[in-house]
Motif scaffolding. Structure first.
Motif, PDB file in Angstrom:
ATOM      1  N   ILE A   1    -107.029  58.309 138.881  1.00  0.00           N
ATOM      2  CA  ILE A   1    -105.648  57.884 138.607  1.00  0.00           C
ATOM      3  C   ILE A   1    -105.717  57.001 137.376  1.00  0.00           C
ATOM      4  CG2 ILE A   1    -103.629  56.685 139.488  1.00  0.00           C
ATOM      5  CD1 ILE A   1    -104.808  57.151 142.319  1.00  0.00           C
ATOM      6  N   ARG A   2    -104.941  57.371 136.359  1.00  0.00           N
ATOM      7  CA  ARG A   2    -105.010  56.627 135.103  1.00  0.00           C
ATOM      8  C   ARG A   2    -103.604  56.169 134.702  1.00  0.00           C
ATOM      9  NH1 ARG A   2    -109.074  55.731 131.130  1.00  0.00           N
ATOM     10  NH2 ARG A   2    -108.055  54.378 129.582  1.00  0.00           N
ATOM     11  N   PHE A   3    -103.473  54.866 134.423  1.00  0.00           N
ATOM     12  CA  PHE A   3    -102.199  54.305 133.984  1.00  0.00           C
ATOM     13  C   PHE A   3    -102.134  54.318 132.461  1.00  0.00           C
ATOM     14  CE2 PHE A   3    -102.594  52.763 138.226  1.00  0.00           C
ATOM     15  CZ  PHE A   3    -101.305  52.590 138.699  1.00  0.00           C
ATOM     16  N   TYR A   4    -100.924  54.466 131.951  1.00  0.00           N
ATOM     17  CA  TYR A   4    -100.731  54.483 130.507  1.00  0.00           C
ATOM     18  C   TYR A   4    -101.025  53.090 129.953  1.00  0.00           C
ATOM     19  CZ  TYR A   4     -98.394  54.684 125.982  1.00  0.00           C
ATOM     20  OH  TYR A   4     -98.110  54.615 124.640  1.00  0.00           O
ATOM     21  N   ILE A   5    -101.871  53.039 128.925  1.00  0.00           N
ATOM     22  CA  ILE A   5    -102.214  51.746 128.324  1.00  0.00           C
ATOM     23  C   ILE A   5    -102.103  51.796 126.806  1.00  0.00           C
ATOM     24  CG2 ILE A   5    -103.707  50.952 130.198  1.00  0.00           C
ATOM     25  CD1 ILE A   5    -106.106  51.988 128.627  1.00  0.00           C
ATOM     26  N   GLY A   6    -101.144  52.594 126.337  1.00  0.00           N
ATOM     27  CA  GLY A   6    -100.892  52.635 124.901  1.00  0.00           C
ATOM     28  C   GLY A   6    -101.766  53.622 124.186  1.00  0.00           C
ATOM     29  N   VAL A   7    -101.974  54.777 124.795  1.00  0.00           N
ATOM     30  CA  VAL A   7    -102.732  55.833 124.134  1.00  0.00           C
ATOM     31  C   VAL A   7    -101.948  56.299 122.919  1.00  0.00           C
ATOM     32  CG1 VAL A   7    -103.724  58.134 124.387  1.00  0.00           C
ATOM     33  CG2 VAL A   7    -103.741  56.522 126.307  1.00  0.00           C
ATOM     34  N   PRO A   8    -102.546  56.470 121.740  1.00  0.00           N
ATOM     35  CA  PRO A   8    -101.806  56.920 120.549  1.00  0.00           C
ATOM     36  C   PRO A   8    -101.060  58.221 120.812  1.00  0.00           C
ATOM     37  CG  PRO A   8    -104.004  56.211 119.945  1.00  0.00           C
ATOM     38  CD  PRO A   8    -103.959  56.200 121.430  1.00  0.00           C
ATOM     39  N   SER A   9     -99.809  58.259 120.343  1.00  0.00           N
ATOM     40  CA  SER A   9     -98.950  59.394 120.619  1.00  0.00           C
ATOM     41  C   SER A   9     -99.429  60.670 119.958  1.00  0.00           C
ATOM     42  CB  SER A   9     -97.506  59.111 120.162  1.00  0.00           C
ATOM     43  OG  SER A   9     -97.513  58.847 118.772  1.00  0.00           O
ATOM     44  N   ASN A  10    -100.289  60.565 118.910  1.00  0.00           N
ATOM     45  CA  ASN A  10    -100.733  61.781 118.240  1.00  0.00           C
ATOM     46  C   ASN A  10    -102.014  62.343 118.845  1.00  0.00           C
ATOM     47  OD1 ASN A  10    -102.472  59.817 117.450  1.00  0.00           O
ATOM     48  ND2 ASN A  10    -102.253  60.188 115.214  1.00  0.00           N
ATOM     49  N   SER A  11    -102.442  61.753 119.961  1.00  0.00           N
ATOM     50  CA  SER A  11    -103.637  62.274 120.621  1.00  0.00           C
ATOM     51  C   SER A  11    -103.339  63.630 121.199  1.00  0.00           C
ATOM     52  CB  SER A  11    -104.089  61.317 121.738  1.00  0.00           C
ATOM     53  OG  SER A  11    -104.456  60.087 121.205  1.00  0.00           O
ATOM     54  N   SER A  12    -104.216  64.550 120.966  1.00  0.00           N
ATOM     55  CA  SER A  12    -104.051  65.885 121.557  1.00  0.00           C
ATOM     56  C   SER A  12    -104.971  65.990 122.727  1.00  0.00           C
ATOM     57  CB  SER A  12    -104.356  66.962 120.523  1.00  0.00           C
ATOM     58  OG  SER A  12    -105.676  66.837 120.091  1.00  0.00           O
TER      59      SER A  12
END
Length: 463
Positions: A447-458
């Motif tokens: 289970i992974r919470f959003y922590i500001g992953v760059p939006s351009n990550s594919s």
């Protein structure tokens, strides 16, 4: 939101169609009620007219009888043969039984100034019975009224003759021409009596068109009647007949048409209701197809988008909520090995496990392929979110028996929380997807919470 089209149509039916049908139905019922009322009023008016006619019939007959008796009493020969001494032969010829045939007079009495009967005829034959014995209630009052009006006066009224109602007219015998009026102060009275027997009532019935005219004893049972009383006011006499009923005839012509109209309206309502039911059922099926995933029966992506949009009010305030974005681990391998039919069965089984694992206030969506989402419209603590995610992963990870095969898949979950991780629906979905990607990359079944992953990550999810 689901079933919005059905609710819109139901609202139209409830707010427009039903009131219109109700108004039309009430108008038809009102017309029928008005027709019945007018018919009853028409019949009541006709009965009232007939009652006035019946009263007038009695008055006219009394007036006729008074004129007849006055003509015979105002006669020199009557003075000569009936006052000082009674000439019975003359009486029999002139005022006796022949009066029945001439004028319908049933009884004739000559009373001297002291009220004694000097001559009597009843039932077309001479009678020795005094008038006082035959004529009872009302007769004395008629005589006294005549006396009170003067020596020349004639009077009439209703009395009982042998217990039956009778019309009576009395007049003083007095000279017409040529004789000295020696009896002015002491008059001999001539009385004519018309019994209201069956024959007379039948005659009056035909003349005045009052069918089945009769004297009714006891309570009223005929359709029309009128009450008259003897002249002394003691004995009521009810004249009854079969009253005309124009209202009934009107209803016989009009009511079938109105009832047919009402029946047609009822049939129309039933038809419309049936058509509306079919329409709503079809609309519901259409909405089901439009808002639900056909394979799993879960709500689809478009419903999720609308639900997320509804979390933001017109002022831009966002209701706290949590989005869990999950992907099945190992599904591609199962699908490739056992085929799409087994893969579809795995997806259906997984959807049931997800629904069973989430709390009651959560809604589950299939986004496509092996991707699912869980929306919880509540601001939850991170520990609770982890607990819910763990229950979902645990339920999905259990071995599945499908098509005589035992297969096993897992799940990885990405979580975004509003409004912390975004307010717009697309932002929340994208951030949850990015968290899912990070979870896949770092280790499946997490289970992974959003922590500001760059939006351009594919992301390239491992299957």
């Amino acid at each position: 939101m689901p079933y919005s089209l059905s609710r819109a149509h139901k609202k139209i039916i409830r707010n427009i169609a039903f009131p219109i049908m109700a108004i039309v139905g009430l108008m038809i019922c009102f017309v029928i009620a008005l027709a019945v009322f007018l018919a009853q009023q028409q019949t009541a008016d006709e009965i009232k007219r007939e009652q006035n006619l019946a009263r007038g019939m009695i008055d006219i007959r009394l007036s006729e009888l008074a004129k007849i008796v006055n003509d015979y009493a105002f006669w020199d020969d009557a003075v000569s043969n009936l006052t000082k001494e009674t000439n019975f032969e003359w009486a029999e010829t002139n005022v006796g039984p022949t009066m029945k045939e001439r004028y319908g007079v049933d009884a004739v009495f000559v009373l001297d100034p002291d009220g004694r009967t000097t001559y009597g005829m009843s039932n077309e034959s001479r009678t020795q019975l005094p008038a006082a014995q035959i004529m009872t209630s009302g007769f004395d009052r008629i005589l006294s009224e005549r006396a009170s009006r003067g020596s020349e006066a004639t009077a009439s009224g209703i009395a009982l003759a042998d217990g039956r109602p009778a019309l009576v007219a009395v007049s003083p015998i007095r000279p017409y021409n040529g004789l000295v009026d020696e009896t002015k102060d002491r008059r001999t009275i001539l009385a004519f009596v018309d019994l209201l027997d069956d024959a007379e009532l039948d005659r009056l019935s035909k003349v005045y068109r009052l069918p089945d005219l009769h004297i009714e004893e006891g309570g009223a049972s005929a359709t029309a009647s009128v009450v008259v009383t003897t002249s002394d006011g003691r004995v009521p006499v009810r004249l009854a007949w079969t009253g005309d009923d124009p209202g009934k005839r009107l209803l016989e012509k009009l009511l079938p048409f109105l009832l047919a109209l009402l029946a047609a309206f009822v049939i129309l309502i039933l038809f419309v209701f049936r058509q509306m039911t079919v329409l709503l059922r079809n609309l519901r099926k259409t909405e089901e197809r439009a808002s639900h995933d056909p394979l799993t029966g879960l709500l689809n992506r478009s419903v999720l988008m609308r639900k997320l949009e509804a979390m933001t009010d017109i002022k831009g305030q966002v209701t706290p909520h949590t989005l869990l974005y999950l992907d099945l681990d190992g599904f591609k391998a199962v699908n490739d090995r056992f085929g799409h039919e087994v893969g579809d069965m795995v997806l259906r089984t997984a959807s049931h496990h997800i629904k069973a694992a989430v709390p009651d206030n959560a809604s589950v969506y299939r986004l496509g392929g092996d991707e699912f989402a869980v929306l919880i419209a509540e601001d939850l603590d991170v520990s609770i979110i982890r607990s819910i995610g763990a229950q979902i992963i645990g339920a999905i990870s259990l071995p599945m028996s499908v098509a005589n095969q035992t297969v096993k898949v897992g799940a990885t979950i990405g979580v975004s929380i509003a409004p912390k991780d975004g307010k717009a629906p697309l932002d929340l979905i994208r951030h949850a997807d990015q968290a899912l990607y990070m979870g896949k990359r770092e280790g499946k079944g997490s289970i992974r919470f959003y922590i500001g992953v760059p939006s351009n990550s594919s992301r390239q999810k491992s299957q």
